[in-house]
Design a protein around this motif. Structure first.
Motif, mmCIF file in Angstrom:
data_model
loop_
_atom_site.group_PDB
_atom_site.id
_atom_site.type_symbol
_atom_site.label_atom_id
_atom_site.label_comp_id
_atom_site.label_asym_id
_atom_site.label_seq_id
_atom_site.Cartn_x
_atom_site.Cartn_y
_atom_site.Cartn_z
ATOM 1 N N LYS A 11 35.706 29.576 59.787
ATOM 2 C CA LYS A 11 37.014 29.109 59.349
ATOM 3 C C LYS A 11 36.930 27.590 59.223
ATOM 4 N N TYR A 12 37.345 27.061 58.076
ATOM 5 C CA TYR A 12 37.189 25.622 57.876
ATOM 6 C C TYR A 12 38.313 25.070 57.017
ATOM 7 N N LYS A 13 38.401 23.754 57.011
ATOM 8 C CA LYS A 13 39.419 23.061 56.227
ATOM 9 C C LYS A 13 38.733 22.141 55.227
ATOM 10 N N CYS A 14 39.241 22.143 54.014
ATOM 11 C CA CYS A 14 38.706 21.290 52.949
ATOM 12 C C CYS A 14 39.852 20.917 52.022
ATOM 13 N N GLY A 15 40.033 19.627 51.738
ATOM 14 C CA GLY A 15 41.100 19.189 50.850
ATOM 15 C C GLY A 15 42.477 19.578 51.334
ATOM 16 N N GLY A 16 42.653 19.657 52.637
ATOM 17 C CA GLY A 16 43.963 19.989 53.195
ATOM 18 C C GLY A 16 44.273 21.468 53.248
ATOM 19 N N LYS A 17 43.355 22.326 52.780
ATOM 20 C CA LYS A 17 43.574 23.769 52.795
ATOM 21 C C LYS A 17 42.596 24.453 53.749
ATOM 22 N N ILE A 18 42.995 25.611 54.262
ATOM 23 C CA ILE A 18 42.153 26.379 55.169
ATOM 24 C C ILE A 18 41.467 27.508 54.414
ATOM 25 N N TYR A 19 40.179 27.684 54.683
ATOM 26 C CA TYR A 19 39.386 28.708 54.020
ATOM 27 C C TYR A 19 38.632 29.529 55.070
ATOM 28 N N TYR A 20 38.182 30.718 54.643
ATOM 29 C CA TYR A 20 37.368 31.592 55.487
ATOM 30 C C TYR A 20 36.082 31.925 54.742
ATOM 31 N N CYS A 21 34.999 32.042 55.494
ATOM 32 C CA CYS A 21 33.707 32.337 54.881
ATOM 33 C C CYS A 21 32.922 33.284 55.781
ATOM 34 N N ARG A 22 32.309 34.294 55.193
ATOM 35 C CA ARG A 22 31.491 35.248 55.942
ATOM 36 C C ARG A 22 30.097 35.385 55.346
ATOM 37 N N ASP A 23 29.649 34.298 54.731
ATOM 38 C CA ASP A 23 28.323 34.332 54.091
ATOM 39 C C ASP A 23 27.679 32.956 54.211
ATOM 40 N N LYS A 24 26.408 32.873 53.817
ATOM 41 C CA LYS A 24 25.685 31.602 53.879
ATOM 42 C C LYS A 24 26.079 30.660 52.751
ATOM 43 N N GLU A 25 26.667 31.213 51.720
ATOM 44 C CA GLU A 25 27.036 30.419 50.551
ATOM 45 C C GLU A 25 28.540 30.506 50.358
ATOM 46 N N CYS A 26 29.208 29.364 50.451
ATOM 47 C CA CYS A 26 30.645 29.307 50.253
ATOM 48 C C CYS A 26 30.959 28.308 49.142
ATOM 49 N N LYS A 27 32.205 28.235 48.792
ATOM 50 C CA LYS A 27 32.628 27.365 47.700
ATOM 51 C C LYS A 27 32.296 25.905 47.969
ATOM 52 N N HIS A 28 32.432 25.493 49.228
ATOM 53 C CA HIS A 28 32.320 24.070 49.548
ATOM 54 C C HIS A 28 31.039 23.691 50.289
ATOM 55 N N PHE A 29 30.259 24.677 50.698
ATOM 56 C CA PHE A 29 29.021 24.360 51.427
ATOM 57 C C PHE A 29 28.075 25.556 51.361
ATOM 58 N N SER A 30 26.824 25.290 51.751
ATOM 59 C CA SER A 30 25.844 26.367 51.888
ATOM 60 C C SER A 30 25.090 26.160 53.197
ATOM 61 N N LEU A 31 24.528 27.248 53.728
ATOM 62 C CA LEU A 31 23.785 27.220 54.975
ATOM 63 C C LEU A 31 22.358 27.659 54.721
ATOM 64 N N ASP A 32 21.430 26.883 55.238
ATOM 65 C CA ASP A 32 20.014 27.244 55.169
ATOM 66 C C ASP A 32 19.630 27.812 56.530
ATOM 67 N N THR A 33 19.338 29.109 56.591
ATOM 68 C CA THR A 33 19.061 29.794 57.851
ATOM 69 C C THR A 33 17.639 30.323 57.857
ATOM 70 N N VAL A 34 16.862 29.912 58.872
ATOM 71 C CA VAL A 34 15.486 30.389 58.999
ATOM 72 C C VAL A 34 15.208 30.750 60.456
ATOM 73 N N MET A 35 14.217 31.628 60.639
ATOM 74 C CA MET A 35 13.765 32.012 61.973
ATOM 75 C C MET A 35 12.279 31.689 62.068
#
Length: 553
Positions: A11-35
């Motif tokens: 759950k995050y905030k961007c531009g004054g709005k609240i968003y939800y994300c359940r993946d590594k790739e979202c509208k405002h950011f991406s996550l690089d996940t490695v093991m």
């Protein structure tokens, strides 16, 4: 831990709005996940400025009925213990949670030594959370889920047995992210208890602690802040006359005129100053120790009156109350140049001019009560401990009231439990960090894996004296036995000149250097602890009720 099964709940905030994300790739950011090599790494690439309100990574996990789950409390004093999968965390009552969040207690700062204001306490069975690391134990084998670096933000490890998962959360409150950022390095290790913790600390990059075990004296638990040069010199002489070997003599709170003004000695109590006391300790063949809370100051202190701008401020720009002790206190902003120069000067005088060899540094959590300067609490605390070590050089540090992982490898000794009480009773409706013999006993036993790895464990003092005590001698001896078995810094606060022969022998026995190997230590039924260990080649079993100190046959 299978990276392919990892799920996100963000759950995050961007531009004054609240968003939800359940993946590594979202509208405002991406996550690089490695093991890699048993370490889960998560890096963030933020395309726009984002602030996280929740950052959870969920991993499936199967729990067995006879498993034991350990969760590590927020800081030195916070209760930390093992639970059964169908158990429930109950150390923070609903009443106390209400009081510290909704009443005047919020203003006086009673709660600020813990996490109650910025983390939700679980209120159902099968849900257990802790800070930086935790484990699931199957007999003598453990599965450790442990952060390797809290500089990116504190890591919260939650074991949810009802939903068969482990939740790895990042505490990222009020920090704005943009561009490339590291968020998580989490190790998953499975193996025999001791070897698994050896591997965990090797992955962190901390070498085994070479600091020796020590025995000594501290003034706090008999006189509290009502000390004087007369009391200190009397107890120093009494200790020097004992057969038991004392390595260290530490003066606690009460020598200074005011909290924060550490170099202004109370002339009524110590008319000749603190250097002559250090010299007297050295003359008796012991290390000289001195207590101070380097980040703390009260309003009446000269430091606060002259430099209110050096202290941590709230969102309105006002100095922020960081604790209830001494009628309320404030903490220095470690990024303020004036505050840094002052702290360095204090340590220079105490260690180099006065000649103290060890400093007990208390209420260190105050440095990170708020996320400041767009830094997480975890980053602030890591920076604070780096700064403390820089100031002290190779002098000995005894940490206290400090979040655990930022102090790993930065202090020589560390308190790992709450202050012990003068009685052994289970008092309800306290905060998780408050004075409690049951809590400190549990922490001494269940945080034993830190001893010799992160530092040498300080289980807090034991008292053998009769005066100013409210438990029978056998229970006082039991605390001494637990401390000497599971701890490495053994302190008393007694006037040993009042000891009879039984107490002298008990002190000598407690301070004796022994070869100890812990076999097991766990709750075998409600409140009943059973510890089994080898002591100089002989098997010993301790079985007792943690809540009242009664020995169980």
């Amino acid at each position: 831990m299978n990276i392919q099964e990892v799920k996100y709940d963000i759950k995050y905030k961007c531009g004054g709005k609240i968003y939800y994300c359940r993946d590594k790739e979202c509208k405002h950011f991406s996550l690089d996940t490695v093991m890699e090599d048993g370490v889960l790494k998560v890096d963030l690439k933020a395309k726009e400025k984002v602030t996280f309100l929740r950052f959870d990574i969920k991993v499936p996990h199967t729990y067995l009925p006879d498993d034991k789950i350990f969760v590590n409390g927020y800081q030195s004093w916070t209760d930390s213990m093992e639970y059964t999968p169908d158990g429930q965390m109950k150390e923070l009552t609903r009443l106390m949670e209400f009081l510290v969040k909704r009443t005047i207690l919020k203003q006086v700062g009673l709660h600020k030594s813990g996490d109650v204001l910025f983390w939700k306490y679980p209120r159902r069975k099968g849900l257990f959370y802790g800070w930086s690391y935790g484990y699931v134990r199957h007999g003598g084998e453990v599965e450790i889920f442990g952060s390797l670096n809290e500089r990116y933000g504190y890591t919260v490890v939650t074991f949810d047995t009802a939903n068969s998962e482990v939740i790895i959360s990042k505490e990222l409150q009020d920090v704005v992210y943009f561009g490339d950022n590291k968020l998580l390095e989490l190790a998953y290790i499975r193996g025999e208890y001791d070897s698994a913790f050896d591997e965990y600390f090797a992955k962190i990059g901390i070498k085994p602690c070479e600091t020796p075990k020590r025995c000594g004296y501290t003034s706090w638990y008999n006189y509290y802040n009502r000390i004087s040069d007369e009391i200190i010199n009397r107890d120093l002489k009494s200790i020097a006359d004992q057969d038991a070997k004392f390595h260290c003599f530490q003066i606690d709170d009460g020598y200074q005129e005011s909290i924060g003004d550490w170099l202004t000695t109370d002339k009524n109590k110590f008319p000749d100053g603190m250097k002559v006391i250090a010299d007297a300790i050295h003359a008796n063949g012991m290390i000289a120790g001195l207590w101070l809370a380097p980040f703390a100051a009260v309003k009446k202190s000269k430091l606060f009156k002259e430099h209110p701008d050096w202290f941590i401020k709230d969102k309105n720009g006002k100095p922020y109350n960081t604790g209830a002790n001494w009628g309320g206190f404030y903490s220095l902003d470690i990024y303020n140049e004036g505050a840094r120069k002052y702290i360095k000067h204090v340590f220079d005088v105490v260690l180099n001019e006065w000649g103290y060899d060890l400093v007990k540094l208390d209420f260190l959590y105050g440095a990170c009560v708020l996320p400041i300067h767009n830094k997480t609490r975890g980053e602030v605390m890591c920076d604070a401990m780096d700064f403390i070590r820089e100031c002290c050089g190779d002098k000995l540090i005894l940490g206290c009231g400090v979040p655990m992982m930022p102090a790993f490898g930065k202090v020589d000794y560390c308190r790992i439990g709450a202050d012990v009480e003068l009685s052994w009773k289970n008092i309800k409706n306290k905060t998780r960090e408050d004075v409690s013999t049951p809590h400190t006993i549990c922490n001494t036993i269940f945080r034993r894996h830190l001893d010799g790895r992160a530092w040498r464990n300080d289980p807090d003092v034991f008292m053998l004296r009769d005066n100013n005590m409210f438990m029978p001698l056998e229970k006082r001896k039991l605390i001494a036995k637990i401390n000497s078995t599971f701890g490495s810094l053994l302190f008393i606060s007694d006037d040993v000149s009042l000891y009879d022969e039984e107490k002298k022998q008990a002190l000598k026995e407690t301070f004796a250097q022994k070869d100890i190997k812990i076999i097991s230590a766990e709750f075998v039924e409600n409140d009943i602890m059973r510890a089994e260990f080898e002591e100089d080649g002989k098997m010993v079993v301790l079985k007792f009720n943690v809540r009242n100190g009664d020995v169980v046959q």
